[in-house]
Design a protein around this motif. Structure first.
Motif, PDB file in Angstrom:
ATOM      1  N   ILE A 417       0.831  -1.203   0.000  1.00  0.00           N
ATOM      2  CA  ILE A 417       0.000   0.000   0.000  1.00  0.00           C
ATOM      3  C   ILE A 417       0.869   1.258   0.000  1.00  0.00           C
ATOM      4  CG2 ILE A 417      -1.656   1.331   1.364  1.00  0.00           C
ATOM      5  CD1 ILE A 417      -2.842  -1.332   2.294  1.00  0.00           C
ATOM      6  N   THR A 418       1.935   1.240   0.799  1.00  0.00           N
ATOM      7  CA  THR A 418       2.843   2.384   0.852  1.00  0.00           C
ATOM      8  C   THR A 418       3.445   2.659  -0.513  1.00  0.00           C
ATOM      9  OG1 THR A 418       3.372   1.947   3.169  1.00  0.00           O
ATOM     10  CG2 THR A 418       4.931   3.291   1.911  1.00  0.00           C
ATOM     11  N   ASP A 419       3.843   1.599  -1.200  1.00  0.00           N
ATOM     12  CA  ASP A 419       4.447   1.728  -2.518  1.00  0.00           C
ATOM     13  C   ASP A 419       3.496   2.432  -3.487  1.00  0.00           C
ATOM     14  OD1 ASP A 419       6.510   0.960  -4.506  1.00  0.00           O
ATOM     15  OD2 ASP A 419       4.900  -0.264  -5.324  1.00  0.00           O
ATOM     16  N   ILE A 420       2.242   2.004  -3.505  1.00  0.00           N
ATOM     17  CA  ILE A 420       1.264   2.610  -4.411  1.00  0.00           C
ATOM     18  C   ILE A 420       0.953   4.047  -3.989  1.00  0.00           C
ATOM     19  CG2 ILE A 420      -1.106   2.447  -5.257  1.00  0.00           C
ATOM     20  CD1 ILE A 420      -0.866  -0.595  -4.929  1.00  0.00           C
ATOM     21  N   ALA A 421       0.849   4.281  -2.675  1.00  0.00           N
ATOM     22  CA  ALA A 421       0.548   5.627  -2.187  1.00  0.00           C
ATOM     23  C   ALA A 421       1.640   6.617  -2.565  1.00  0.00           C
ATOM     24  CB  ALA A 421       0.363   5.603  -0.672  1.00  0.00           C
ATOM     25  N   LEU A 422       2.912   6.200  -2.463  1.00  0.00           N
ATOM     26  CA  LEU A 422       4.012   7.089  -2.831  1.00  0.00           C
ATOM     27  C   LEU A 422       3.980   7.414  -4.312  1.00  0.00           C
ATOM     28  CD1 LEU A 422       6.948   5.565  -0.730  1.00  0.00           C
ATOM     29  CD2 LEU A 422       5.757   7.735  -0.344  1.00  0.00           C
ATOM     30  N   GLU A 423       3.587   6.449  -5.131  1.00  0.00           N
ATOM     31  CA  GLU A 423       3.490   6.695  -6.571  1.00  0.00           C
ATOM     32  C   GLU A 423       2.351   7.662  -6.878  1.00  0.00           C
ATOM     33  OE1 GLU A 423       5.152   6.395 -10.204  1.00  0.00           O
ATOM     34  OE2 GLU A 423       5.796   5.141  -8.537  1.00  0.00           O
ATOM     35  N   TYR A 424       1.216   7.465  -6.233  1.00  0.00           N
ATOM     36  CA  TYR A 424       0.080   8.356  -6.470  1.00  0.00           C
ATOM     37  C   TYR A 424       0.340   9.765  -5.940  1.00  0.00           C
ATOM     38  CZ  TYR A 424      -3.546   5.664  -8.740  1.00  0.00           C
ATOM     39  OH  TYR A 424      -4.291   5.001  -9.675  1.00  0.00           O
ATOM     40  N   ARG A 425       1.210   9.856  -4.945  1.00  0.00           N
ATOM     41  CA  ARG A 425       1.564  11.177  -4.415  1.00  0.00           C
ATOM     42  C   ARG A 425       2.173  12.070  -5.486  1.00  0.00           C
ATOM     43  NH1 ARG A 425       6.269  13.256  -1.678  1.00  0.00           N
ATOM     44  NH2 ARG A 425       7.327  11.329  -2.267  1.00  0.00           N
ATOM     45  N   PRO A 433      -6.311   3.040  -8.834  1.00  0.00           N
ATOM     46  CA  PRO A 433      -5.420   2.366  -7.882  1.00  0.00           C
ATOM     47  C   PRO A 433      -5.446   0.847  -7.978  1.00  0.00           C
ATOM     48  CG  PRO A 433      -6.604   4.146  -6.799  1.00  0.00           C
ATOM     49  CD  PRO A 433      -7.208   3.993  -8.159  1.00  0.00           C
TER      50      PRO A 433
END
Length: 493
Positions: A417-425, A433
């Motif tokens: 989840i962190t990995d995807i969140a950092l990309e979406y940031r 997502p």
């Protein structure tokens, strides 16, 4: 060798001007540079114009430390250029059984440019010959398949111009791509320059894999200019499109023909090791036909991973999947442990690191504020690296751990989840997502499988071992060097 008069550099977007222009903070690794009184007027806003030996020495220092980048569009056009044609640069195109793509690429190259097409043992060489003849390109036919590295070297041996542009057959150029890259060679220490690799619009590109590749392609190095250097955000450059000095490539032996994958990474790291500069210039682009069919796409990602062990043999200091300082290692381990003491330990590690950096910045205005920002950036980087270790490089071990431990399962979900969140940031994705997350995990599975396959074949874990920097280069006080014609930290060999 010094920068010529008229050369212009601009501070990197992350470089901070401190103490009313008396100091600069930034670069890779982060450092603090104090400007001598006579050097301060040379910085006009965030720009340095090379007009004399002093400004040349300052500009060179800023380039070398990653604090600034060339303002490429402010530099003069390359001397050999005439109306879009540059006879000082030869285009070398390795190809195998891609006649349609070759024709498309040749149509995008300025008319009258010297072009060498290297047929790497195509199954239908007559088709390649016909396309090359129609575009008046010089043909080099190889009797056996040598792979991309061998084909490029074969073409390089026929180049008589001072510069060469290696272009893969599935690339389409813009009119300004190569001419703009050639401007970087006004810096005598630049050996190679590369553009941003973007996705080519095709009938298959609108699919979800095509949209994922347009967001997270392995060849796209981002939207900001950079020096290509191991251990930095842009640590290598793809050979899909690159422009280089012929004499330097000839001296270094060109690409390593023993490598079928990773040969571009190896060449970049050898050039940097020898003291040369490589520039990444995203203001110009080269469109690449990404793979959009699941089988081909997944296999290509795995092939990329198989280059890990050969690179570990040649460059063991550069290949670690994760590079962390002691404080960031403690912080990541504490967070992933998910114990009652995790947050206090992570917070303590963060506070200690902030205090240490603040002490190094004590002579600047607001040292705690700057230290807090640097530590926060380091924390994000450490968490991202730890997440990638679980979901990408070490995923076979992660799967085993998840079978035995509920805590490991939670850590893995958190990492994903962190990995995807950092990309979406960053706000650059073109997928929702869910589909982005699926594509990202498949990407990681394929690449990680390739890394493990190469490690097993080579009977070595060198490409899988993290590296801890026991004495990390935190911000340092460094006086600006005195201006001199020999003002380089190292001379290229």
């Amino acid at each position: 060798m010094t920068l010529p008069h008229g050369f212009v550099v601009v501070l990197d977007r992350h470089t901070r001007v401190l103490d009313d222009g008396r100091a600069l903070l930034g670069g890779n690794p982060t450092r603090l540079i104090r400007l001598a009184p006579r050097a301060r007027p040379l910085l006009t806003g965030r720009t340095v114009y090379v007009r004399d030996a002093a400004s040349a020495a300052l500009a060179d220092r800023l380039l070398e430390s990653g604090l600034a980048h060339p303002a490429v569009h402010a530099l003069p056009c390359h001397p050999g250029r005439r109306d879009g044609d540059d006879p000082s640069c030869t285009y070398v195109i390795p190809v195998r059984d891609r006649a349609h793509q070759l024709a498309r690429l040749l149509d995008s190259i300025p008319s009258g440019s010297p072009v060498i097409v290297v047929d790497d043992a195509s199954r239908r060489p007559d088709l390649i010959n016909a396309v090359a003849a129609r575009h008046h390109a010089h043909m080099v036919a190889l009797p056996v398949n040598l792979g991309p590295a061998g084909a490029r070297n074969a073409g390089l041996r026929h180049v008589s111009t001072p510069y060469v542009a290696f272009i893969d057959s599935d690339i389409v150029l813009t009119a300004e791509t190569v001419p703009t890259l050639l401007r970087h060679f006004a810096d005598p220490q630049v050996a190679m320059a590369v553009p941003r690799i973007t996705g080519l619009a095709t009938t298959e590109a609108p699919g979800w894999l095509g949209r994922y590749e347009s967001t997270r392609s392995s060849l796209d190095l981002g939207a900001h200019p950079a020096a290509v250097r191991p251990g930095t955000p842009v640590s290598w450059a793809p050979s899909a499109c690159m422009v280089a000095r012929v004499d330097i490539l000839t001296e270094t032996g060109g690409f390593d023909e023993r490598m079928r994958v990773g040969e571009d990474v190896d060449l970049c790291w050898r050039l940097v090791r020898d003291g040369w500069r490589i520039r990444y210039e995203p203001s110009v682009e080269a469109a690449h036909e990404h793979r959009a069919h699941m089988g081909d796409w997944f296999a290509r990602k795995a092939v990329y991973g198989t280059g890990a062990h050969p690179l570990a043999q040649r460059h063991p200091q550069n290949i670690a999947p994760v590079v962390l300082a002691p404080w960031s290692t403690a912080l990541v381990l504490a967070l992933f442990a998910q114990r009652r003491w995790s947050l206090p330990v992570a917070g303590t590690a963060w506070a200690v690191a902030t205090a240490r950096i603040a002490r190094k910045l004590k002579d600047t205005d607001h040292p705690v504020r700057h230290a807090t920002r640097l530590t926060a950036d380091g924390t994000v980087s450490a968490v991202a690296q730890g997440s990638a270790l679980l979901t990408r490089h070490w995923w076979p071990l992660t799967v085993i751990g998840c079978l035995a431990s509920r805590r490991m399962r939670r850590a893995t979900v958190l990492a994903a989840i962190t990995d995807i969140a950092l990309e979406y940031r960053r706000g650059t994705t073109r997928l929702d997502p869910i589909r982005y997350g699926i594509a990202r995990r498949l990407d990681d599975l394929a690449y990680g499988a390739g890394v493990w396959i190469s490690a097993l074949r080579g009977r070595s874990t060198a490409a899988l071992r993290p590296r801890m920097v026991l004495n990390p280069r935190t911000p340092q006080r460094q006086p600006a060097r005195k201006a001199s014609p020999q003002g380089r930290t190292s001379q290229a060999r």
